[in-house]
Write an enzyme that holds these catalytic residues in place. Structure first.
Site, PDB file in Angstrom:
ATOM      1  N   GLU A  26       0.512  -1.155   0.093  1.00 37.87           N
ATOM      2  CA  GLU A  26      -0.286  -0.425   0.564  1.00 37.87           C
ATOM      3  C   GLU A  26       0.965   0.868   0.146  1.00 37.87           C
ATOM      4  OE1 GLU A  26      -2.424  -0.890   3.140  1.00 37.87           O
ATOM      5  OE2 GLU A  26      -2.975  -2.711   2.472  1.00 37.87           O
ATOM      6  N   GLU A  57      -4.402  -7.101   2.806  1.00 35.29           N
ATOM      7  CA  GLU A  57      -2.829  -7.378   2.849  1.00 35.29           C
ATOM      8  C   GLU A  57      -3.233  -9.036   2.693  1.00 35.29           C
ATOM      9  OE1 GLU A  57      -3.551  -3.793   5.286  1.00 35.29           O
ATOM     10  OE2 GLU A  57      -5.062  -5.264   4.919  1.00 35.29           O
ATOM     11  N   TYR A  83      -1.868  -4.978  10.427  1.00 29.05           N
ATOM     12  CA  TYR A  83      -2.565  -4.799   9.567  1.00 29.05           C
ATOM     13  C   TYR A  83      -2.558  -6.587   9.085  1.00 29.05           C
ATOM     14  CZ  TYR A  83      -4.518  -0.829  10.625  1.00 29.05           C
ATOM     15  OH  TYR A  83      -4.980   0.438  11.346  1.00 29.05           O
ATOM     16  N   ILE A  84      -1.440  -7.215   9.646  1.00 29.13           N
ATOM     17  CA  ILE A  84      -0.880  -8.808   9.035  1.00 29.13           C
ATOM     18  C   ILE A  84      -1.912  -9.588   8.850  1.00 29.13           C
ATOM     19  CG2 ILE A  84       0.323  -9.278  11.144  1.00 29.13           C
ATOM     20  CD1 ILE A  84       2.888  -9.840   8.551  1.00 29.13           C
ATOM     21  N   PRO A  86      -5.056 -10.202   8.045  1.00 31.44           N
ATOM     22  CA  PRO A  86      -5.627 -10.851   7.367  1.00 31.44           C
ATOM     23  C   PRO A  86      -4.617 -11.153   5.893  1.00 31.44           C
ATOM     24  CG  PRO A  86      -5.836  -8.586   7.342  1.00 31.44           C
ATOM     25  CD  PRO A  86      -4.609  -9.031   8.496  1.00 31.44           C
ATOM     26  N   HIS A 126      -1.709   0.624  16.117  1.00 28.04           N
ATOM     27  CA  HIS A 126      -0.905   0.857  15.408  1.00 28.04           C
ATOM     28  C   HIS A 126       0.227   0.517  15.656  1.00 28.04           C
ATOM     29  CE1 HIS A 126      -3.800   2.983  12.513  1.00 28.04           C
ATOM     30  NE2 HIS A 126      -3.188   3.139  11.728  1.00 28.04           N
TER      31      HIS A 126
END
Length: 334
Positions: A26, A57, A83-84, A86, A126
């Site tokens: 992204e 992802e 966000y890893i 998925p 985050h």
């Protein structure tokens, strides 16, 4: 160099050496990534080799698995480690099993880069440190640099590796080492020995720990940001401790840890991730199993708490100088 510059340099060098290396993720293309780690690479190597992906992802990792099976060496970026998840099924069920299920006919030379950890007021989505999830998976390698010098050398080694590598970058130390004293002025890598990054190609081998400083009073085992926090606390207390930067969690250089604990008789394990089932639990167990008759005190462990990473109470969660100092004091009294 700071760590961002070192990572960018490693990517540039490897793309220049091997036309099969591609970068996807992204905003990694024209924008150069949210932290600018891929800045300038699309302009230099073109949109076929450095390209933006959808915000997906699972798709990023799945596409990388397919690319690797066809002979490419993809280096996908997951914008934040939080966000890893998925893409976890693609990593665990496909990338990590590819060599085994094909009897060596196919491999997955994928290096997944992702910023991780707290210290930047990123809140619960985050700031996570999910490294232990990946160390549990047979077939994945997990790498965490603590300096720009190692970031470049380890990244080059990871990209050249024929197995999938999770490359977590401690974002709190992208621009300079952090000693845990959040109310003091920030520092840059200028003047720090870890910021001296050689030009050109070099590798830092996976599975080889770094002895940050030698000592005899106790062994401190850690990685990433916490190396610098531990170093500052021990220097302030004037304790002759040996500090070991693991660099890679899998493969793990347990021989270096064993040798140190046999010498010092005491061990402190530190990491920022949550406590329960964190990688520190594995380290404590290994030290207990292999160094039992050399231990003069129970192994201490300082970690994050079993809660989401809080925004307003970030420095209460962060394993800072106070909690590390208390653990050091307990060990020294034994």
């Amino acid at each position: 160099m700071n760590m961002i510059e070192a990572i960018n340099d490693a990517l540039d060098i490897m793309m220049g050496r091997d036309p099969d290396i591609v970068i996807l993720g992204e905003d990694v293309g024209y924008f150069g990534g949210v932290f600018r780690a891929t800045a300038g690479l699309q302009k230099k190597y073109g949109r076929n080799r450095v390209f933006d992906s959808p915000i997906n992802e699972c798709g990023i990792v799945g596409a990388a698995v397919g690319m690797a099976a066809y002979g490419l060496r993809p280096v996908p970026e997951i914008q934040f480690a939080d966000y890893i998840y998925p893409g976890l099924d693609q990593l665990v069920s496909e990338a990590a099993r590819m060599r085994y299920r094909s009897a060596g006919e196919f491999t997955s030379p994928i290096t997944i880069r992702s910023p991780f950890g707290g210290g930047i007021f990123g809140g619960q989505t985050h700031s996570q440190s999910p490294e232990a999830l990946f160390t549990h998976v047979a077939g994945l390698k997990t790498v965490i640099p603590a300096t720009p010098h190692d970031a470049k050398g380890l990244l080059i080694a990871a990209i050249e590796d024929n197995d999938p590598v999770i490359f977590f970058e401690p974002k709190r130390i992208y621009n300079g080492p952090f000693d845990g004293y959040y109310d003091k002025p920030s520092r840059t890598w200028k003047g720090h020995p870890g910021g001296l990054v050689p030009e050109g190609y070099y590798k830092t081998p996976l599975g080889k720990a770094r002895i940050v400083r030698e000592g005899s009073a106790m062994t401190v085992v850690s990685y990433g940001t916490m190396i610098h926090v531990a170093e500052a606390v021990l220097a302030e207390k004037g304790i002759d401790a040996e500090i070991i930067d693991l660099r890679t969690l899998v493969p793990l250089d347990m021989a270096t840890v064993e040798k140190s604990v046999e010498k010092t008789g005491k061990c402190l394990v530190i990491h920022e991730a949550t406590r329960t089932s964190g990688f520190g639990a594995e380290l404590v167990t290994l030290v207990q199993e292999r160094c039992f008759y050399h231990l003069e005190a129970p192994v201490e462990r300082v970690t994050g708490f079993d809660t989401p990473y809080p925004h307003s109470l970030e420095w209460a969660y962060f394993p800072g100088p106070v909690r590390i100092g208390e653990a050091v004091d307990r060990l020294m009294k034994e």
